[in-house]
Design an enzyme around this catalytic site. Structure first.
Site, PDB file in Angstrom:
ATOM      1  N   ASP A 182      38.283  49.480  58.269  1.00  0.00           N
ATOM      2  CA  ASP A 182      39.648  49.261  58.741  1.00  0.00           C
ATOM      3  C   ASP A 182      39.769  49.841  60.138  1.00  0.00           C
ATOM      4  OD1 ASP A 182      40.280  48.071  56.428  1.00  0.00           O
ATOM      5  OD2 ASP A 182      41.569  49.649  55.647  1.00  0.00           O
TER       6      ASP A 182
ATOM      7  N   ASP B 152      44.143  37.927  48.645  1.00  0.00           N
ATOM      8  CA  ASP B 152      44.503  39.105  47.850  1.00  0.00           C
ATOM      9  C   ASP B 152      45.177  38.608  46.585  1.00  0.00           C
ATOM     10  OD1 ASP B 152      43.543  40.685  49.871  1.00  0.00           O
ATOM     11  OD2 ASP B 152      45.514  41.105  50.744  1.00  0.00           O
TER      12      ASP B 152
END
Lengths: 254, 196
Positions: free
Chosen positions: A11, A130
C-alpha cells in the site's frame, strides 16, 4: 509448467509505503522501491502496488513511483488505485507498469474495461474485485468493502471477462485481515467459471493457507500483504513448502 | 551499441531501464540512416500484432529491417512480427521466419492470456541462452504464440501445446517472454545478446 505466482501487495500513499513493514536490513521501510527490490530478491514473482493517495497530484506521484520501480526491479508489477480513465492508464504503462488494476471505476463504468482492453490489450487490464457475503450471496463491494453494490460477484467477474479483463484479483473482505485462510469456496467457483488468470487475496495467515488455496482452487496466484511485510512468512520458505507439495513454483537464479 | 527500433508499439521504459541497469549502451532508431550507428538491434512490441505491423509499415523501415545482417532481437510482439502471419487481426507480417503466430485455445486448465513464469528449454546450442540453465523460468504474458518449428524454434515452452518461446534464424532472434521482467536470467539473456 506454468508456475503458481506469489505476490506481495504494497500500500502506497504519496509515494511512501504506508502499512508497517519490519524487514531487517531495510534502510528505509517506507521506500516502496527498496521494498520491491527486496521482495524481488527473495523470489516474489510479481508485485502489486495499491496507491491510496487522495490528492490532485496523485497521477504525477504514481508515475514517479512506477518509473522508480521499473528502473530498479526486474520482475513484473501491477499498479492500482484511483485509475479512472484511459489517460491514467496510459501514463502508468508508459512509465513501466506491466499491468493496471481497476476496481471501483470499472464497477461505476464497466465500459472502461472495454476501452482499456482495446487501447492497451487485455493483458494489461486487471480487474480487482472486493467481495463480501451479504445474506446468502457474494456481493461486490466498493471502498475497501464498505459500500455494497447491486452486483453479484460471479456475475460481475463474468461480465468483466467478457468486456476484456485479462486477469481477476479477487479479495474476500470477509477473510481479509483474519489470517484464517483464503476464501477457497468462492475462489474455486470463480476460478472454474473464467478462462483468465485469477489472483486470490484476503486471509493469508500461514504457509499452509497458500498450499490450500492452490490445491483446493487451482488459482494462478496468491497475494498477501502483512504476513510478508512483518516477516511472518518468508517467500523462500513458502516456495520450498509449495515445492514439497508438488505445486509448481519458479526456481530462482543463484 | 544496441539500436531500439522505434515505431510506436508500446512502452519501452522497462526495456531501456533493464539495459541501463546492465550497462548495455543503447539508442533509438527512427529512420534508415540511424541503423549505421549500431551493431545490433532490438524490435520491441506489445499489444496487437496487426496494429503493430501497421505502425511498422508507416515507418518505411521494413525493407531495411529485412536486409539486416547484424544481430536482431524481437521481443514479444516484436518477435511475432518476424513471422509470416498472425491470427491476431489475420495479419501478414515480415516473413523473416516462415512460421505462423496462432492464438492459444483457452480452457479452464489453460487460461488465456498465458500469464506468468514458465520454463523454457533450448532445442539447440546457441549464444542467447549461455549461462542460463535448461528449464529456467521466464515471464510470459501473451494470448498468441509462434508455432513450434524444428528449423526455427530456439527454445520451446509448453502451455497446452509446445510452442516457440524463442526463435533463431541466421542473425535474427526472437523471444516471446519479457527478458526485461524475467529476473536474473532475463538480464543474462539481454547481456548475452549484447555480446553476440
Amino acid at each position: 509448467m506454468l508456475s503458481k505466482r506469489i505476490i506481495p501487495c504494497l500500500d502506497v500513499k504519496d509515494g511512501r509505503t504506508v502499512k508497517g513493514v519490519n524487514f531487517v536490513d531495510l534502510r528505509d521501510a517506507g521506500d516502496p522501491v527498496e521494498l520491491a527490490w527486496n521482495y524481488s530478491r527473495q523470489g516474489a514473482d510479481e508485485l502489486v502496488f495499491l496507491d491510496i493517495t487522495a490528492t490532485h497530484e496523485r497521477r504525477k506521484t504514481m508515475v514517479e513511483l512506477v518509473k522508480s520501480v521499473a528502473r530498479q526491479v526486474n520482475i513484473p508489477f501491477t499498479i492500482g488505485g484511483g485509475i479512472n480513465e484511459i489517460a491514467d492508464a496510459d501514463a502508468l504503462l508508459n512509465a513501466g507498469a506491466d499491468k493496471i488494476s481497476i476496481n471501483s471505476a470499472a464497477v461505476r463504468n464497466p465500459a472502461l474495461i472495454d476501452e482499456l482492453a482495446k487501447a492497451f490489450g487485455v493483458q494489461f487490464v486487471v480487474i480487482a474485485v472486493d467481495t463480501r457475503v451479504s445474506g446468502d450471496k457474494n456481493i461486490v463491494h466498493l471502498n475497501g468493502g464498505r459500500i455494497p453494490t447491486e452486483k453479484e460477484t460471479l456475475d460481475w467477474i463474468l461480465e468483466a471477462e467478457s468486456r476484456g479483463a485479462g486477469e481477476i484479483l479477487l479479495t474476500s473482505m470477509d477473510h481479509d485481515g483474519t489470517k484464517a485462510g483464503f476464501d477457497n469456496g468462492l475462489l474455486k467457483i470463480i476460478n472454474d467459471a473464467v478462462h483468465i488468470p485469477v489472483i486470490a487475496s484476503g486471509g493469508a495467515g500461514s504457509v499452509q493457507h497458500f498450499v490450500d488455496v492452490f490445491e483446493k482452487t487451482n488459482v494462478d496466484a496468491a497475494l498477501a500483504a502483512s504476513v510478508f511485510h512483518y516477516g511472518e512468512i518468508l517467500i523462500p520458505d513458502l516456495k520450498e513448502v509449495l515445492r514439497q507439495n508438488n505445486i509448481e513454483v519458479r526456481t530462482l537464479a543463484e | 551499441m544496441v539500436g531500439i527500433i522505434s515505431y510506436g508499439a508500446g512502452n519501452i521504459f522497462s526495456l531501456t531501464a533493464a539495459l541501463e541497469r546492465l550497462g548495455i549502451p543503447y539508442g533509438m532508431i527512427f529512420k534508415e540512416e540511424d541503423f549505421d550507428q549500431y551493431d545490433r538491434y532490438i524490435i520491441p512490441g506489445v499489444g496487437h500484432a496487426g496494429a503493430a505491423m501497421n505502425k511498422l509499415e508507416q515507418t518505411g523501415l521494413i525493407p531495411k529491417i529485412k536486409s539486416l545482417t547484424k544481430p536482431v532481437l524481437g521481443i514479444c510482439v516484436g518477435m511475432q512480427l518476424l513471422t509470416a502471419h498472425s491470427e491476431e487481426g489475420d495479419s501478414n507480417l515480415l516473413n523473416i521466419f516462415p512460421v505462423k503466430t496462432l492464438r492459444f485455445k483457452d480452457s479452464a486448465d489453460y487460461k488465456v492470456p498465458h500469464t506468468g513464469w514458465n520454463q523454457t528449454f533450448p532445442e539447440k546450442g546457441n549464444p542467447l541462452f549461455e549461462n542460463i540453465p535448461n528449464g529456467s523460468h521466464f515471464y510470459f504474458v501473451h494470448s498468441y504464440f509462434i508455432e513450434y518449428d524444428e528449423s526455427y524454434t530456439l527454445s520451446s515452452t509448453d502451455y497446452n501445446n509446445k510452442f516457440s518461446a524463442s526463435i533463431w534464424r541466421d542473425n535474427f532472434f526472437g523471444v516471446q517472454f519479457h527478458p526485461e521482467k524475467s529476473g536474473k536470467y532475463g538480464e543474462t539473456l539481454l547481456t548475452n545478446f549484447s555480446k553476440i
